[in-house]
Design a protein around this motif. Sequence first.
Motif, short mmCIF file in Angstrom:
data_model
loop_
_atom_site.label_atom_id
_atom_site.label_comp_id
_atom_site.label_asym_id
_atom_site.label_seq_id
_atom_site.Cartn_x
_atom_site.Cartn_y
_atom_site.Cartn_z
N ASP A 68 0.86 -1.18 0.00
CA ASP A 68 0.00 0.00 0.00
C ASP A 68 0.90 1.24 0.00
N ASP A 93 -4.99 6.67 -4.49
CA ASP A 93 -5.24 5.58 -3.55
C ASP A 93 -4.56 4.33 -4.09
N THR A 95 -4.02 0.26 -3.23
CA THR A 95 -4.51 -0.85 -2.42
C THR A 95 -3.85 -2.14 -2.87
N ILE A 97 -4.05 -5.96 -2.76
CA ILE A 97 -5.14 -6.91 -2.51
C ILE A 97 -4.53 -8.21 -2.01
N TYR A 105 -2.93 -5.49 -7.11
CA TYR A 105 -3.05 -4.17 -6.50
C TYR A 105 -3.89 -3.28 -7.41
#
Length: 152
Positions: A68, A93, A95, A97, A105
């Motif tokens: 992240d 953003d 992320t 996963i 991601y």
Amino acid sequence: KKGQKGFSLIELLIVVAIIGIIAAIAIPNLLASRRAANEGSAIASMRSLNSAEATYFATSGQNLNYADRPTLLAGALIDSVLAGGNKSGYTFDVTGIAAGPPAQYDVTSVPQAFNPITGTGTRSFYSNEAGVIYGVQAAAAGTRAAPGTPIQ
């Protein structure tokens, strides 16, 4: 008096009208240039985030997971401005996963102020582990971008 020199009121009004017309033509173009620059910066930042994710995956992630945004900053893979999540009128953003394999991601970028005239951008961007950056017309500020038209 007839001997006085200077401009008449009519001449001054004509000059002010000409300046107003030039401003009315130039200002929208300047705002459009700023939006285009913000979008170009967002695309470049998305590329930086994709490169940082690939580097993390190959080194620290041990080919098992992606990171992240705070983890990318801690590994000195992105700059502190981008790690803050806001840059050039866009909000980013990242992320990672956890569900996998394969590791995945998502990176999204949305304009902070959506307005076709005075906003910071009109498109949102999305990318994932494939490295392709997609752009879609933003519905509103904060709207998450979904895959649309590839940018690269």
